[in-house]
Design a protein around this motif. Structure first.
Motif, PDB file in Angstrom:
ATOM      1  N   LYS A 168       0.822  -1.221   0.000  1.00  0.00           N
ATOM      2  CA  LYS A 168       0.000   0.000   0.000  1.00  0.00           C
ATOM      3  C   LYS A 168       0.851   1.264   0.000  1.00  0.00           C
ATOM      4  O   LYS A 168       0.451   2.285  -0.565  1.00  0.00           O
ATOM      5  CB  LYS A 168      -0.923   0.003   1.221  1.00  0.00           C
ATOM      6  CG  LYS A 168      -2.196  -0.812   1.043  1.00  0.00           C
ATOM      7  CD  LYS A 168      -3.092  -0.609   2.266  1.00  0.00           C
ATOM      8  CE  LYS A 168      -4.419  -1.307   2.091  1.00  0.00           C
ATOM      9  NZ  LYS A 168      -5.303  -1.111   3.277  1.00  0.00           N
ATOM     10  N   VAL A 169       1.995   1.219   0.655  1.00  0.00           N
ATOM     11  CA  VAL A 169       2.835   2.426   0.707  1.00  0.00           C
ATOM     12  C   VAL A 169       3.828   2.480  -0.452  1.00  0.00           C
ATOM     13  O   VAL A 169       4.707   3.322  -0.475  1.00  0.00           O
ATOM     14  CB  VAL A 169       3.586   2.533   2.054  1.00  0.00           C
ATOM     15  CG1 VAL A 169       2.610   2.659   3.206  1.00  0.00           C
ATOM     16  CG2 VAL A 169       4.535   1.361   2.263  1.00  0.00           C
ATOM     17  N   GLY A 170       3.678   1.566  -1.403  1.00  0.00           N
ATOM     18  CA  GLY A 170       4.427   1.678  -2.637  1.00  0.00           C
ATOM     19  C   GLY A 170       5.670   0.830  -2.771  1.00  0.00           C
ATOM     20  O   GLY A 170       6.421   0.985  -3.743  1.00  0.00           O
ATOM     21  N   LEU A 171       5.915  -0.065  -1.819  1.00  0.00           N
ATOM     22  CA  LEU A 171       7.099  -0.916  -1.924  1.00  0.00           C
ATOM     23  C   LEU A 171       6.801  -2.130  -2.814  1.00  0.00           C
ATOM     24  O   LEU A 171       5.686  -2.667  -2.806  1.00  0.00           O
ATOM     25  CB  LEU A 171       7.526  -1.408  -0.535  1.00  0.00           C
ATOM     26  CG  LEU A 171       8.430  -0.481   0.280  1.00  0.00           C
ATOM     27  CD1 LEU A 171       7.751   0.827   0.601  1.00  0.00           C
ATOM     28  CD2 LEU A 171       8.860  -1.181   1.565  1.00  0.00           C
ATOM     29  N   ARG A 172       7.789  -2.537  -3.582  1.00  0.00           N
ATOM     30  CA  ARG A 172       7.668  -3.797  -4.321  1.00  0.00           C
ATOM     31  C   ARG A 172       7.913  -4.920  -3.315  1.00  0.00           C
ATOM     32  O   ARG A 172       8.971  -4.979  -2.687  1.00  0.00           O
ATOM     33  CB  ARG A 172       8.674  -3.851  -5.466  1.00  0.00           C
ATOM     34  CG  ARG A 172       8.440  -2.753  -6.503  1.00  0.00           C
ATOM     35  CD  ARG A 172       9.318  -2.926  -7.708  1.00  0.00           C
ATOM     36  NE  ARG A 172       8.997  -4.163  -8.422  1.00  0.00           N
ATOM     37  CZ  ARG A 172       9.607  -4.549  -9.543  1.00  0.00           C
ATOM     38  NH1 ARG A 172      10.579  -3.793 -10.044  1.00  0.00           N
ATOM     39  NH2 ARG A 172       9.274  -5.663 -10.140  1.00  0.00           N
ATOM     40  N   THR A 173       6.941  -5.788  -3.188  1.00  0.00           N
ATOM     41  CA  THR A 173       6.920  -6.700  -2.041  1.00  0.00           C
ATOM     42  C   THR A 173       6.889  -8.156  -2.479  1.00  0.00           C
ATOM     43  O   THR A 173       6.116  -8.528  -3.367  1.00  0.00           O
ATOM     44  CB  THR A 173       5.684  -6.400  -1.166  1.00  0.00           C
ATOM     45  OG1 THR A 173       5.712  -5.022  -0.774  1.00  0.00           O
ATOM     46  CG2 THR A 173       5.669  -7.267   0.077  1.00  0.00           C
ATOM     47  N   THR A 174       7.718  -8.954  -1.820  1.00  0.00           N
ATOM     48  CA  THR A 174       7.735 -10.400  -2.047  1.00  0.00           C
ATOM     49  C   THR A 174       7.546 -11.111  -0.711  1.00  0.00           C
ATOM     50  O   THR A 174       8.193 -10.770   0.276  1.00  0.00           O
ATOM     51  CB  THR A 174       9.079 -10.848  -2.657  1.00  0.00           C
ATOM     52  OG1 THR A 174       9.286 -10.163  -3.893  1.00  0.00           O
ATOM     53  CG2 THR A 174       9.093 -12.352  -2.910  1.00  0.00           C
TER      54      THR A 174
END
Length: 401
Positions: A164-170
């Motif tokens: 939601k805060v814009g990080l690319r997440t794995t």
């Protein structure tokens, strides 16, 4: 009794303190917390508070003056170093307290990865208390790639916030599927699809080998050799009951601090409440990690400290917020042999119903509050609906039992 000392100022400890007043205790109540803040809610930590949508003071379970008003001596920043069951003494860094009864509400601690895996690098965090979340919030502001270790509820909630805060997440889950320990394959599939819809990468069936970096983490190396860019890592691989004080004092430990049905530990005059306690349920000993359990258990034990002699009857229910989906769970799915899916009419709305030996055990409801409330009522009443009707979304739930 003149004085009762409660060790642990979380949800269970706070509930026990006010429960003692509710059940008529007029003596001295001392509530000891190691953290600097007064008792606070933990569920919003990894969601609204991490997102910056909830102020710190709104987390507090009670206004600061509520403790004095109730005659509860709340002592924050007060770590307990030992208990002496034979002499009913509590040792703290500030001195020794005598007690007529002791309630252990020591909670649980996150499982932390060893130094050989983390390398002692900055930017690797756990999710448990306010200090953990404050550190993550500081890190989020300067990060671009988040790697979440652990595909349980904590890890998935953190993944939703990071995205939601814009990080690319794995998300990296060592088991063959996310939520494998707590949910059916059907619920795992629905939650996986939700996260992938929002851009989260889910890696299942692969573990973490190590983090790498120079002072701070820059990448996560997985057990299959894959290297993921990473300037923020959140580890959510489970928790352990905090039994150190009880264990050192010689109390019986069995997947938590062992208690009887009334919350009494193996030492007379010492009680245990909340997620540090293991209590009898359905012919075995059970430990629950949820806010409703902490509140209900603490209230029952407070009544029993006052001599009411009530057995604790757990009514398990949980929830998890991820993106725009609220997952609500009623009952325990242990031993299920069949799952029925009921689809709803709105986004991500469906429910999964767990059956064992033909009996309804539990329900997972995603954006389906009516299914959850109905299932909770049926489970508490020991009722089981018709499965074929349950699977048909056109069938009114009211007609099924």
């Amino acid at each position: 009794m003149q004085r009762i000392v409660i060790i642990g100022a979380g949800q269970a400890g706070c509930s026990a303190a006010f429960g003692l007043r509710k059940h008529g205790f007029e003596g001295e109540v001392i509530l000891l917390g190691a953290e600097a803040d007064p008792p606070y809610q933990r569920p919003p930590l990894s969601k609204a508070y991490l997102l910056g949508d909830m102020a710190r003071e709104r987390l507090y379970l009670k206004p600061p003056d509520a403790y004095a008003a109730a005659g509860i001596d709340l002592r924050t920043g007060c770590a307990v170093t030992g208990i002496d069951p034979a002499n009913m003494r509590v040792e703290t860094a500030q001195g020794t307290l005598a007690a007529d009864a002791i309630i252990l509400a020591t909670g649980s601690d996150p499982i932390r990865l060893p130094q050989a895996v983390t390398g002692g690098l900055a930017g690797i965090h756990s999710v448990r208390g306010l200090a953990d979340i404050d550190a993550i919030r500081d890190r989020v502001a300067t990060s671009t790639h988040a790697v979440i270790i652990g595909g349980g509820y904590i890890g998935l909630e953190a993944a939703a916030v990071a995205t939601k805060v814009g990080l690319r997440t794995t998300v990296v889950e060592m088991a063959p599927r996310i939520l494998q320990r707590v949910a059916s394959e059907q619920t795992s599939d629905a939650i996986r699809a939700l996260h992938q819809h929002h851009g989260v990468t889910i890696r299942e069936g692969v573990g973490l080998a190590r983090f790498e970096g120079d002072g701070a983490v820059t990448r996560a190396v997985l057990s299959d050799g894959t290297a993921l860019p990473c300037d923020l890592a959140i580890v959510g691989v489970g928790i352990r009951p905090n039994t150190a004080l009880a264990e050192a004092a010689g109390l019986r430990i069995d997947n938590g601090i062992w208690t009887d049905a009334r919350g009494q530990t193996s030492a007379p005059g010492i009680w245990a409440v909340g997620d540090c306690a293991s209590f009898p349920h359905g012919g075995a000993w059970l430990r629950l990690e949820s806010v409703p359990h902490a509140i209900d258990h603490a209230d029952t034990v407070a009544a029993n400290v006052m001599g009411q002699g009530k057995d604790y009857a757990a009514r398990p229910w949980f929830w998890s917020d991820q993106f725009d989906v609220k997952l609500q769970i009623a009952g325990l799915n242990n031993g299920y042999d069949a799952v029925v899916t009921r689809r709803g009419n709105t986004n991500w709305s469906l429910s999964h119903w767990y059956f064992g030996a033909g009996r309804l055990l539990a329900v997972d409801a995603l954006n389906a509050p009516r299914d959850y409330m109905t299932g909770k009522r049926w489970i508490e009443a020991g009722q089981t609906p018709d499965r074929a009707g349950l699977a048909d979304p056109a069938t009114d739930l009211k007609t099924l039992v």
